[in-house]
Scaffold this active site. Structure first.
Site, PDB file in Angstrom:
ATOM      1  N   CYS A   1       2.035   3.611   3.033  1.00  0.00           N
ATOM      2  CA  CYS A   1       0.811   4.170   3.612  1.00  0.00           C
ATOM      3  C   CYS A   1       1.014   4.417   5.112  1.00  0.00           C
ATOM      4  O   CYS A   1       1.356   3.485   5.848  1.00  0.00           O
ATOM      5  CB  CYS A   1      -0.324   3.178   3.404  1.00  0.00           C
ATOM      6  SG  CYS A   1      -1.877   3.655   4.171  1.00  0.00           S
TER       7      CYS A   1
ATOM      8  N   CYS B   1      -8.671  -2.220  23.601  1.00  0.00           N
ATOM      9  CA  CYS B   1      -7.947  -1.903  22.361  1.00  0.00           C
ATOM     10  C   CYS B   1      -6.541  -1.410  22.701  1.00  0.00           C
ATOM     11  O   CYS B   1      -5.868  -0.850  21.840  1.00  0.00           O
ATOM     12  CB  CYS B   1      -8.713  -0.885  21.528  1.00  0.00           C
ATOM     13  SG  CYS B   1      -9.127   0.606  22.412  1.00  0.00           S
TER      14      CYS B   1
ATOM     15  N   CYS C   1       0.854  -1.185   0.000  1.00  0.00           N
ATOM     16  CA  CYS C   1       0.000   0.000   0.000  1.00  0.00           C
ATOM     17  C   CYS C   1       0.889   1.234   0.000  1.00  0.00           C
ATOM     18  O   CYS C   1       1.494   1.570   1.018  1.00  0.00           O
ATOM     19  CB  CYS C   1      -0.926  -0.021   1.219  1.00  0.00           C
ATOM     20  SG  CYS C   1      -2.183   1.262   1.155  1.00  0.00           S
TER      21      CYS C   1
ATOM     22  N   ASP D   1     -15.705  -1.962  27.636  1.00  0.00           N
ATOM     23  CA  ASP D   1     -15.072  -1.776  26.327  1.00  0.00           C
ATOM     24  C   ASP D   1     -14.678  -0.307  26.177  1.00  0.00           C
ATOM     25  O   ASP D   1     -15.249   0.428  25.367  1.00  0.00           O
ATOM     26  CB  ASP D   1     -16.054  -2.192  25.217  1.00  0.00           C
ATOM     27  CG  ASP D   1     -15.427  -2.152  23.831  1.00  0.00           C
ATOM     28  OD1 ASP D   1     -14.199  -1.952  23.734  1.00  0.00           O
ATOM     29  OD2 ASP D   1     -16.174  -2.312  22.846  1.00  0.00           O
TER      30      ASP D   1
ATOM     31  N   GLN E   1     -17.258  -0.360  15.601  1.00  0.00           N
ATOM     32  CA  GLN E   1     -15.999  -1.069  15.363  1.00  0.00           C
ATOM     33  C   GLN E   1     -15.602  -0.898  13.893  1.00  0.00           C
ATOM     34  O   GLN E   1     -16.428  -1.110  13.007  1.00  0.00           O
ATOM     35  CB  GLN E   1     -16.157  -2.558  15.685  1.00  0.00           C
ATOM     36  CG  GLN E   1     -16.528  -2.851  17.137  1.00  0.00           C
ATOM     37  CD  GLN E   1     -15.373  -2.664  18.104  1.00  0.00           C
ATOM     38  OE1 GLN E   1     -14.218  -2.549  17.706  1.00  0.00           O
ATOM     39  NE2 GLN E   1     -15.690  -2.603  19.381  1.00  0.00           N
TER      40      GLN E   1
ATOM     41  N   TYR F   1     -19.660   1.543  28.454  1.00  0.00           N
ATOM     42  CA  TYR F   1     -19.037   1.996  27.201  1.00  0.00           C
ATOM     43  C   TYR F   1     -19.720   1.284  26.021  1.00  0.00           C
ATOM     44  O   TYR F   1     -19.059   0.688  25.178  1.00  0.00           O
ATOM     45  CB  TYR F   1     -17.540   1.710  27.177  1.00  0.00           C
ATOM     46  CG  TYR F   1     -16.767   2.264  28.348  1.00  0.00           C
ATOM     47  CD1 TYR F   1     -16.205   3.536  28.288  1.00  0.00           C
ATOM     48  CD2 TYR F   1     -16.610   1.514  29.510  1.00  0.00           C
ATOM     49  CE1 TYR F   1     -15.492   4.038  29.365  1.00  0.00           C
ATOM     50  CE2 TYR F   1     -15.902   2.018  30.593  1.00  0.00           C
ATOM     51  CZ  TYR F   1     -15.343   3.278  30.516  1.00  0.00           C
ATOM     52  OH  TYR F   1     -14.630   3.768  31.576  1.00  0.00           O
TER      53      TYR F   1
ATOM     54  N   CYS G   1      -6.317   3.203  -1.447  1.00  0.00           N
ATOM     55  CA  CYS G   1      -5.749   2.754  -0.172  1.00  0.00           C
ATOM     56  C   CYS G   1      -6.219   1.330   0.063  1.00  0.00           C
ATOM     57  O   CYS G   1      -7.424   1.055   0.059  1.00  0.00           O
ATOM     58  CB  CYS G   1      -6.175   3.655   0.984  1.00  0.00           C
ATOM     59  SG  CYS G   1      -5.508   3.048   2.549  1.00  0.00           S
TER      60      CYS G   1
ATOM     61  N   GLU H   1     -23.331   4.805  28.228  1.00  0.00           N
ATOM     62  CA  GLU H   1     -22.475   5.374  27.181  1.00  0.00           C
ATOM     63  C   GLU H   1     -22.554   6.893  27.274  1.00  0.00           C
ATOM     64  O   GLU H   1     -23.612   7.451  27.563  1.00  0.00           O
ATOM     65  CB  GLU H   1     -22.982   4.853  25.815  1.00  0.00           C
ATOM     66  CG  GLU H   1     -22.666   5.679  24.596  1.00  0.00           C
ATOM     67  CD  GLU H   1     -21.179   5.725  24.259  1.00  0.00           C
ATOM     68  OE1 GLU H   1     -20.501   4.685  24.298  1.00  0.00           O
ATOM     69  OE2 GLU H   1     -20.705   6.846  23.962  1.00  0.00           O
TER      70      GLU H   1
HETATM   71  C1  SAM Z   1     -14.186   1.358  22.118  1.00  0.00           C
HETATM   72  S1  SAM Z   1     -15.782   2.111  22.041  1.00  0.00           S
HETATM   73  C2  SAM Z   1     -16.808   0.717  22.287  1.00  0.00           C
HETATM   74  C3  SAM Z   1     -18.243   0.860  21.852  1.00  0.00           C
HETATM   75  C4  SAM Z   1     -19.040  -0.438  21.754  1.00  0.00           C
HETATM   76  N1  SAM Z   1     -18.859  -1.288  22.896  1.00  0.00           N
HETATM   77  C5  SAM Z   1     -18.747  -1.184  20.470  1.00  0.00           C
HETATM   78  O1  SAM Z   1     -18.226  -2.296  20.514  1.00  0.00           O
HETATM   79  O2  SAM Z   1     -19.040  -0.625  19.401  1.00  0.00           O
HETATM   80  C6  SAM Z   1     -15.820   3.018  23.510  1.00  0.00           C
HETATM   81  C7  SAM Z   1     -17.088   3.791  23.776  1.00  0.00           C
HETATM   82  O3  SAM Z   1     -16.993   4.432  25.060  1.00  0.00           O
HETATM   83  C8  SAM Z   1     -17.604   5.694  25.008  1.00  0.00           C
HETATM   84  N2  SAM Z   1     -17.042   6.477  26.131  1.00  0.00           N
HETATM   85  C9  SAM Z   1     -15.893   7.171  26.176  1.00  0.00           C
HETATM   86  N3  SAM Z   1     -15.709   7.687  27.412  1.00  0.00           N
HETATM   87  C10 SAM Z   1     -16.753   7.267  28.180  1.00  0.00           C
HETATM   88  C11 SAM Z   1     -17.107   7.453  29.548  1.00  0.00           C
HETATM   89  N4  SAM Z   1     -16.357   8.167  30.376  1.00  0.00           N
HETATM   90  N5  SAM Z   1     -18.241   6.882  29.984  1.00  0.00           N
HETATM   91  C12 SAM Z   1     -19.031   6.148  29.166  1.00  0.00           C
HETATM   92  N6  SAM Z   1     -18.743   5.944  27.857  1.00  0.00           N
HETATM   93  C13 SAM Z   1     -17.620   6.499  27.367  1.00  0.00           C
HETATM   94  C14 SAM Z   1     -17.271   6.193  23.613  1.00  0.00           C
HETATM   95  O4  SAM Z   1     -18.182   7.194  23.207  1.00  0.00           O
HETATM   96  C15 SAM Z   1     -17.399   4.901  22.786  1.00  0.00           C
HETATM   97  O5  SAM Z   1     -18.707   4.739  22.299  1.00  0.00           O
END
Ligand code: SAM
Length: 431
Positions: free
Chosen positions: A73, A388, A66, A361, A263, A292, A155, A313
């Site tokens: 890239c 992550c 790429c 998460d 995701q 989250y 890309c 969330e």
């Molecule tokens: C890695 S993503 C995971 C979302 C979901 N579990 C998924 O698999 O699509 C993290 C999420 O946490 C939210 N977030 C970030 N800070 C936060 C907080 N202090 N309290 C609650 N949610 C939060 C973000 O907006 C985001 O949607």
């Protein structure tokens, strides 16, 4: 300028070289490489550098595929490393983070789940506008160069349709002479473009971020949402195409607002959620907290096996999406609450009662020690942590273990081939 032999890879993906015990982190260097590198940041005990010439490639080197304007890239910094080796490094880095940063042992580190697609897997990419050879370019910032945009034609992280959408916006900008924003000069209009794709729905959504200047209407069939970064705009702001992006995941239909998290690798999200579901081990009656929760994906895909699901969330639009997603899939045992994990867990326990299982998460920084304490107060029998970033999972894991949980098993899942990004799922059980 130094000639350096790269012997390993650091967290974050840079090569590591040692000169008389002094450590140099080399961007663009892979294990086994001999590179000529330019020191970019000399520091007290280590230095940062950038490889400018590959003198002798390491044994695990494969050709870069790429390339943009002849340069690798910037979104695929590990593309020169054989894919099997990428997987080995990622699994090792999860192990090392948990052992060295978290001081943990005795857990089962499962085999890494390889990616289904090594290329063209991203359902979302962000591009910047710039000028190359007196023409509008749309692509990526060159590594470490915020003033230089390298134009992208194809890309290999994006699908063909995603590439075509980006190129169409670039051609529109050229045809209509809408100029890229030039920050130092304060002139121009176009800042950046996000292209998002429903891999299963076939939809494309583009979000154009502009300055508040008047410009011709872009092609509507690109589902363009125009944001105005500076408040108030005379341009065609608002939604010109479809506002919501639809996607199918684990047999359910989801809808997401343009600013809600989803995701970025749809196919691997299913594998990731399958691991989380296996670790959660639900038998039908459990109360599950999905902290989250984004647009509700993890909790909703587990709802059929749970007694009830409660999502928390911080982004209100994402919560509105989650509620609609429960409804459109006729899931009646899921509730969603907008709020921060910092302040929202205690009220959630008051409203719902203590959970049997907590799903976590978080974004890359992980949980603060205070949020871990709020999670501990839930006294769940099991915690399933989707991470992550193993370097922030590790201290959170150590705090959970210190408080009486056992880290039972961990499985890395490769969501981001050709990059150093590592996703993993960890299961914690209460003794
Ligand atoms: C890695 S993503 C995971 C979302 C979901 N579990 C998924 O698999 O699509 C993290 C999420 O946490 C939210 N977030 C970030 N800070 C936060 C907080 N202090 N309290 C609650 N949610 C939060 C973000 O907006 C985001 O949607």
């Amino acid at each position: 300028m130094l000639e350096l032999a790269i012997d390993s890879l650091a967290f974050g993906g840079r090569g590591v070289a040692r000169v008389d015990g002094y450590v140099v982190f080399v961007a663009g260097g892979l294990p086994g490489d001999l590179v000529r590198a330019e020191i970019t940041k000399p520091k007290g005990r280590f230095a940062e550098a950038r490889a400018v010439e590959l003198v002798r490639p390491g044994a695990d080197r494969v050709p870069n595929r790429c390339l943009h304007e002849g340069e690798p890239c910037p979104g695929a910094p590990w593309q020169g490393l054989d894919y099997a080796r990428q997987l080995v490094h990622k699994r090792d880095q999860v192990d090392e983070a948990l052992r060295r940063i978290g001081g943990l042992d005795g857990f089962e580190l499962e085999q890494i789940e390889p990616a289904v697609e090594q290329w063209r897997y991203r359902n979302k990419l962000e591009y910047s506008f710039g000028v190359r050879d007196e023409q509008t370019a749309l692509g990526f910032h060159a590594s470490g160069r915020w003033d230089l945009v390298v134009g992208v034609e194809d890309c290999l992280l994006a699908s063909e349709r995603g590439n075509a959408a980006r190129n169409e916006v670039r051609e529109w900008a050229r045809d209509e002479s809408v100029a890229p924003y030039d920050r130092p000069a304060g002139t121009g209009t176009l800042c950046n473009l996000v292209v998002r794709e429903g891999r299963r729905s076939g939809q494309i959504q583009t979000r154009l971020v502009t300055t508040p200047k008047r410009f011709p209407r872009p092609p509507v069939d690109l589902h363009t949402v125009i944001e105005d970064g500076a408040g108030g705009s005379e341009g065609p702001t608002g939604v010109l195409g479809e506002e919501m992006l639809r996607e199918q995941l684990c047999g359910l239909d989801f809808e997401m607002s343009y600013n809600a998290f989803f995701q970025t690798n749809t196919e691997m999200a299913e594998r990731l959620y399958a691991v989380a579901a296996e670790y959660a081990g639900l038998s039908g009656g459990e109360r599950v907290f999905d902290l989250y929760c984004g647009i509700g994906t993890i909790g909703l895909t587990m709802a059929a096996k749970a007694g009830e699901v409660w999502g928390l969330e911080i982004v209100p639009n994402a919560i509105a999406d989650a509620e609609r997603n429960a409804e459109r899939n006729r899931i009646e045992n899921a509730r969603f609450i907008a709020g921060s994990a910092r302040t929202g867990v205690r009220p959630l326990v008051e409203a719902a009662g203590k959970p049997d299982v907590v799903l976590l998460d978080p974004p890359r920084p992980g949980l603060s020690p205070k949020i871990v304490r709020r999670v501990l107060e839930c006294e769940a029998k099991r915690i399933v942590y989707v991470s992550c970033n193993p370097t922030t999972l590790a201290p959170n894991a150590a705090q959970l273990v210190e408080a009486g949980y056992t880290l039972r098993r961990v499985k890395p899942v490769d969501m981001f081939p050709q990059t150093p990004h590592i996703e993993c799922v960890a299961e914690f059980d209460k003794a």
